[in-house]
Design a protein around this motif. Sequence first.
Motif, short mmCIF file in Angstrom:
data_model
loop_
_atom_site.label_atom_id
_atom_site.label_comp_id
_atom_site.label_asym_id
_atom_site.label_seq_id
_atom_site.Cartn_x
_atom_site.Cartn_y
_atom_site.Cartn_z
N ARG A 92 -17.05 13.69 -124.87
CA ARG A 92 -17.13 14.46 -126.11
C ARG A 92 -15.72 14.58 -126.66
O ARG A 92 -14.79 14.95 -125.93
N ALA A 93 -15.52 14.25 -127.93
CA ALA A 93 -14.19 14.23 -128.55
C ALA A 93 -13.60 15.63 -128.64
O ALA A 93 -14.31 16.61 -128.74
N GLY A 94 -12.31 15.67 -128.62
CA GLY A 94 -11.63 16.95 -128.77
C GLY A 94 -10.35 16.76 -129.55
O GLY A 94 -10.07 15.69 -130.07
N GLY A 95 -9.57 17.82 -129.63
CA GLY A 95 -8.28 17.74 -130.31
C GLY A 95 -8.42 17.47 -131.79
O GLY A 95 -9.20 18.11 -132.48
N GLU A 146 -21.59 15.11 -135.53
CA GLU A 146 -22.69 16.06 -135.60
C GLU A 146 -23.76 15.67 -134.58
O GLU A 146 -24.26 14.56 -134.60
N VAL A 147 -24.06 16.56 -133.67
CA VAL A 147 -25.14 16.39 -132.71
C VAL A 147 -25.92 17.69 -132.72
O VAL A 147 -25.56 18.63 -132.00
N ARG A 183 -16.24 28.42 -131.05
CA ARG A 183 -16.30 26.96 -131.16
C ARG A 183 -15.86 26.33 -129.84
O ARG A 183 -14.92 26.80 -129.21
N MET A 184 -16.51 25.27 -129.46
CA MET A 184 -16.25 24.59 -128.19
C MET A 184 -14.89 23.89 -128.20
O MET A 184 -14.63 23.07 -129.09
N PRO A 185 -14.02 24.16 -127.22
CA PRO A 185 -12.73 23.47 -127.13
C PRO A 185 -12.85 22.19 -126.30
O PRO A 185 -12.68 22.20 -125.09
N HIS A 186 -13.15 21.08 -126.95
CA HIS A 186 -13.33 19.80 -126.23
C HIS A 186 -11.98 19.24 -125.78
O HIS A 186 -10.98 19.37 -126.47
N ASP A 187 -12.00 18.58 -124.64
CA ASP A 187 -10.77 17.99 -124.12
C ASP A 187 -10.83 16.46 -124.04
O ASP A 187 -9.88 15.84 -123.57
N GLY A 188 -11.93 15.86 -124.46
CA GLY A 188 -12.04 14.41 -124.43
C GLY A 188 -12.25 13.84 -123.04
O GLY A 188 -12.14 12.62 -122.85
#
Length: 159
Positions: A103-106, A112-113, A132-137
């Motif tokens: 899942r992309a982050g930064g 959109e999912v 909001r979700m903090p994604h890390d990739g």
Amino acid sequence: MTGTQRRGRRIMMTPHERDTFLAEQRTCRVATVGADGTPHAGALWFVWDGTALWLYSVTRSKRWAQLRENPRIAVVVDDGHDYGELRGVELTGSAAVVGEVPRAGGAHPEPEVPELEAPERLFAAKYFGLDRMPHDGRHAWLRLVPESVVSWDFRKMSG
């Protein structure tokens, strides 16, 4: 969603008790099996939406590699220190990947999912206190819609 729990009906949780318990707990233990039959168990954070258990897992992990070969999974969420306090839920079924991997982050806006809107909102609030979700990739989502759910609450044995 669930089969009938034959043993321990006296100590099984009601659906409301189960949902409350799963909402309160922070860590689950996830068991997978490799193609060669080698089991693996590890701890993960999760959210329960009332129907599915959502797991946010590192995609470069033994768990992820084993699930690519065999999506069957068992998850235990438990709590308690003394014997009479033990309670928990075991969920089994097949894990499905939802969304992009990882899942992309930064700076990269995540695609959109719609399926992930609720679990990401629940997860961000539960573990990070955020909206909001903090994604890390490095992580991606797994969804377990359980085929079987077994629960126990030894506190019901007293008296």
